[in-house]
Motif scaffolding. Structure first.
Motif, PDB file in Angstrom:
ATOM      1  N   THR A 262      -0.915   4.006   1.069  1.00  4.17           N
ATOM      2  CA  THR A 262      -1.763   4.785   1.971  1.00  4.17           C
ATOM      3  C   THR A 262      -1.195   4.718   3.380  1.00  4.17           C
TER       4      THR A 262
ATOM      5  N   TRP B 162      -7.572  -7.054  -6.926  1.00  3.61           N
ATOM      6  CA  TRP B 162      -6.767  -6.128  -6.126  1.00  3.61           C
ATOM      7  C   TRP B 162      -7.689  -5.240  -5.323  1.00  3.61           C
TER       8      TRP B 162
ATOM      9  N   ASN C 217      -1.065  -5.267   2.796  1.00  5.94           N
ATOM     10  CA  ASN C 217      -1.927  -6.107   1.974  1.00  5.94           C
ATOM     11  C   ASN C 217      -1.239  -7.445   1.787  1.00  5.94           C
TER      12      ASN C 217
ATOM     13  N   PRO D 294       0.808  -1.229   0.000  1.00  2.66           N
ATOM     14  CA  PRO D 294       0.000   0.000   0.000  1.00  2.66           C
ATOM     15  C   PRO D 294       0.837   1.274   0.000  1.00  2.66           C
TER      16      PRO D 294
ATOM     17  N   ASP E 128      -6.260   0.006  -1.510  1.00  3.29           N
ATOM     18  CA  ASP E 128      -5.086  -0.858  -1.633  1.00  3.29           C
ATOM     19  C   ASP E 128      -4.694  -1.501  -0.307  1.00  3.29           C
ATOM     20  N   VAL E 129      -5.490  -1.340   0.742  1.00  3.91           N
ATOM     21  CA  VAL E 129      -5.137  -1.825   2.080  1.00  3.91           C
ATOM     22  C   VAL E 129      -6.104  -2.930   2.493  1.00  3.91           C
ATOM     23  N   THR E 130      -5.554  -4.046   2.997  1.00  2.00           N
ATOM     24  CA  THR E 130      -6.396  -5.128   3.507  1.00  2.00           C
ATOM     25  C   THR E 130      -6.296  -5.273   5.023  1.00  2.00           C
TER      26      THR E 130
ATOM     27  N   ILE F 102      -8.792   3.803   0.913  1.00  2.00           N
ATOM     28  CA  ILE F 102      -7.852   2.743   1.298  1.00  2.00           C
ATOM     29  C   ILE F 102      -8.123   1.480   0.503  1.00  2.00           C
TER      30      ILE F 102
ATOM     31  N   SER G 264       0.171   0.276   7.130  1.00  2.00           N
ATOM     32  CA  SER G 264      -0.836  -0.344   6.262  1.00  2.00           C
ATOM     33  C   SER G 264      -0.217  -1.522   5.525  1.00  2.00           C
TER      34      SER G 264
END
Length: 736
Positions: free
Chosen positions: A158, A736, A253, A156, A191-193, A189, A251
């Motif tokens: 972010t 994604w 992923n 990420p 791109d953030v998991t 967000i 952050s």
């Protein structure tokens, strides 16, 4: 680029005047040594082009120092944020300053007045957060250099939100407690998991050798349960490492985590300031209105007031948890033995507040009479007073709530026998006291006060999602009263015009809730789809090539699926009708009639997936859409004419006829089908029913009537407006 060269010239002037050099990334000026070069490289830049997390690839650009007569080479390193090259990790590249060539690698070249080093797919070494370029000579390398942060393309970009951590363990050197932060909106967000917590140094740099402390799923990617305020309870008692001074939140992923984050100093409860001995509300609440407080409160200082300069008052959701926006006031320490604060009439009680908290504080930051951050320097634990709102509705007893029938969708309540109680609201609870922050009521039941039932069944929402921290149901009673529109708060729901209030000065009704709640533990069997934790569904982009059946029409399909229950799609299909032959009228006729109709469509639509996803099963879907279409008609035929004469009573003559026509139009489509998925490959099989509407029909009068030519063309043109087909498509999915 202009700013880049301006910065370059400034570095050159600094280097030339006074024989000093500058570290680009840190802005630190230091006097030069005797043997090492005087000047560091002017700048360094890099852009990662590899989508894999933890792996970088691209071109590193190093801008040499302008005054470099004492420099013989440059060297490129992996480095930490403080500009130190990683020990025991080889240098990335060496570059000669004499002829621009690379002494030790063939991947560097000198062009356009700068070095360019091609970095192949390379794993980022543990602890590396920056690239460092140093200058060197026979006397050695200059200690300082040019720094550039590594922005990993796969992880990420972010930054994690600011957070607070409240230690709840009074053992010195041990922390455990709750992490609190406001999660950004889902669109910010994407791109953030997950968020990941690390130990850090005083500057917020992760101490990678200590490993990760905890991972927190991103609720923005969990359909239906996102709320901005996140509370994460650490399940372990953690010993504070000697080198750790902060907690760092980053952050992450599936590819990895960002190499920088936000941080907060570690506040060890066992070593903190003493909390006040007590907090006393003098008398009773003088405001008779529910949801409002008036009166005086008294702070009793601790026996040891060392380091205490102020006391801070907050609204709290429990005896130890302050509300994020719950600051009331900050009181400076005086010569008095105790301090007091007055709540004026009509002071609103926030919806989450059940307590008033008093914290000891050390040197809060003030600017122009306004505090910048009311939480700086707070002691870890407060003194507390449970709010007693004399105007609040009576609370339910715990025995009045029955959750044993779950996971059925109903929660049963034995109501209060009072005509003033007009309803009940159900909330998630973190433990038996703390209402889940920032969440609205799960369900609300209104009561007919003229005929109060013996049991009220509150129906919970379908497919209700249970937060990870939720352990209890909290049920609060409500009373509907007349109140000012400006008095609306989160716990005073409604605020609507009410005919019952027209005779009052307000004309508006509000719902006031009880201060305390009835508590029922969520049954352990609640694990079905009725109340369950929903997994993250990643956005999927599906591209496929297919064929319409039975004539194998080519089809291109794109599907955008953001949630498990629905998707959008875009489809292009090329149709082609075959030829037909006219009758031979004479034995000598060799000419064949021919008709070709080609058509294509571009449609978009919406699909619903009513069932859950399985291991290979992506789901049955149905939907519809519409779009544009076009038709091309090409006819070649023969017109016959029969004549008679004395010599030949029956004589036939023929003449070739051609007719071409183009028309655009619209198409409407309905569909149903199934999808299967294995790894990143997906198979679609469906049936589409579609009809086209040409904007310009053909002029059939130009087609000969003989041998049913006109009739056949009209029939085929009508058939060409039917876009129905079976189709089979196979393609690749990207998530994604």
């Amino acid at each position: 680029m202009r700013a880049f060269w301006m910065r370059y010239l400034v570095f050159a002037c600094i280097s030339y005047c006074g024989g000093i050099n500058t570290v680009v990334a840190q802005g630190v000026l230091q006097f030069t040594g005797v043997d090492a070069p005087r000047n560091a490289p002017a700048a360094i830049s890099f852009k990662d082009e590899n989508p894999r997390g933890g792996v970088v690839q691209g071109t590193v650009e190093v801008l040499p120092a302008i005054f470099n007569s004492d420099i013989t080479f440059y060297v490129l390193y992996w480095a930490t944020a403080d500009g130190q090259a990683l020990p025991d990790v080889p240098a990335i590249a060496y570059m000669s300053n004499r002829d621009g060539s690379s002494d030790r690698t063939s991947d560097c070249r000198f062009e356009a007045d700068q070095f360019k080093c091609l970095l192949g797919a390379t794993a980022i070494p543990s602890g590396a957060t920056h690239l460092l370029a140093r200058s060197g000579s026979q006397g050695g390398e200059k200690a300082e250099g040019a720094l550039f942060p590594i922005f990993d393309y796969g992880v990420p970009i972010t930054l994690a939100p600011q957070f607070t951590f409240d230690d709840e363990d009074n053992t010195p050197g041990i922390i455990t407690g709750s992490l609190r932060f406001t999660e950004p909106k889902p669109s910010e967000i994407a791109d953030v998991t997950h968020w990941e917590l690390f130990w850090g140094d005083a500057f917020g740099n992760r101490l990678l050798n200590l490993g990760s402390i905890a991972q927190i799923p991103v609720e923005a990617n969990i359909p239906g349960i996102w709320e901005p305020t996140i509370v994460h309870k650490l399940q372990l008692r953690l010993s504070i490492p000697a080198s750790a001074e902060t907690l760092v939140l980053v952050s992450g992923n599936a590819q990895g985590v960002m190499n920088r984050g936000t941080f907060s100093p570690i506040q060890d409860l066992g070593r903190a300031m003493q909390k006040p001995q007590g907090l006393i509300f003098l008398g009773r609440d003088r405001d008779e209105d529910g949801g409002e407080l008036a009166g005086d409160i008294k702070i009793i200082p601790p026996a040891d007031t060392l380091n205490i300069t102020h006391y801070a008052l907050f609204w709290g959701s429990s005896p130890n948890h302050r509300l994020p926006e719950g600051w009331i006031d900050t009181l400076p320490v005086t010569t008095k033995d105790d301090l007091g604060y007055r709540f004026e009439l009509n002071t609103l009680i926030p919806s989450e507040a059940t307590h008033i908290l008093a914290y000891a504080q050390n040197h809060p930051q003030w600017a122009s009479g306004v505090m910048r951050d009311q939480t700086i320097g707070l002691a870890s634990l407060p003194a507390s007073w449970e709010v007693i709102d004399v105007g609040a509705p009576p609370e339910l007893s715990n025995s009045a709530v029955n959750a044993s029938s779950l996971p059925s969708p109903n929660l049963k309540i034995t109501p209060i026998n009072s005509t003033d109680t007009t309803g009940y609201a159900v909330y998630w609870g973190i433990g038996p006291q703390l209402k889940y922050p920032g969440r609205a009521a799960l369900a609300v039941a209104d009561v007919d006060t003229t005929n109060i039932p013996s049991v009220i069944s509150i129906k919970l929402p379908k497919n209700l999602t249970r937060p990870l921290e939720a352990t209890h149901f909290l049920v609060k009673s409500r009373e509907r009263r007349c109140g000012k529109p400006s008095a609306k708060t989160e716990n005073q729901a409604g605020n609507k015009q009410d005919s019952a209030c027209e005779s009052t000065p307000y004309e508006f009704s509000i719902d006031v809730e009880s201060t305390k709640a009835a508590v029922q533990e969520i049954p352990s069997k609640v694990s079905s789809s009725t109340i369950s934790y929903q997994p993250v569904f990643p956005t999927r982009h599906h591209v496929a090539l297919g064929w319409g059946l039975p004539s194998l029409y080519p089809t291109l399909l794109y599907q955008y699926r953001k949630e498990a229950s629905w998707a959008c799609w875009l489809q292009w299909t090329q149709f082609s009708n075959g030829t037909f032959l006219g009758r031979r009228l004479t034995a000598s006729s060799e000419t064949l009639n021919r008709l070709e109709i080609t058509r294509q469509m571009l449609v978009a639509g919406h699909r619903r997936f009513p069932f859950e996803i399985g291991t290979l099963w992506e789901g049955f879907y149905w939907g519809g859409g519409g779009g544009l279409s076009e038709w091309h008609l090409d006819f070649r035929g023969t017109e016959f004419e029969v004549t008679s004469s004395a010599e030949n009573p029956f004589e036939a003559s023929s003449q070739k006829r051609t007719f071409k026509h183009y028309s655009a139009g619209l198409v409407l489509m309905g569909e149903a089908g199934v999808q299967f998925r294995y790894s990143d490959w997906q198979l679609d099989f469906g049936f589409q029913v579609g009809f086209g509407f040409p904007l310009q029909p053909p002029d059939f009068e130009q087609i000969p009537e003989q041998s049913s030519q006109r009739k056949t063309v009209e029939q085929k043109w009508t058939e060409a407006q039917n876009f129905s087909q079976l189709f089979l498509a196979f393609g690749r999915s990207f998530s994604w």
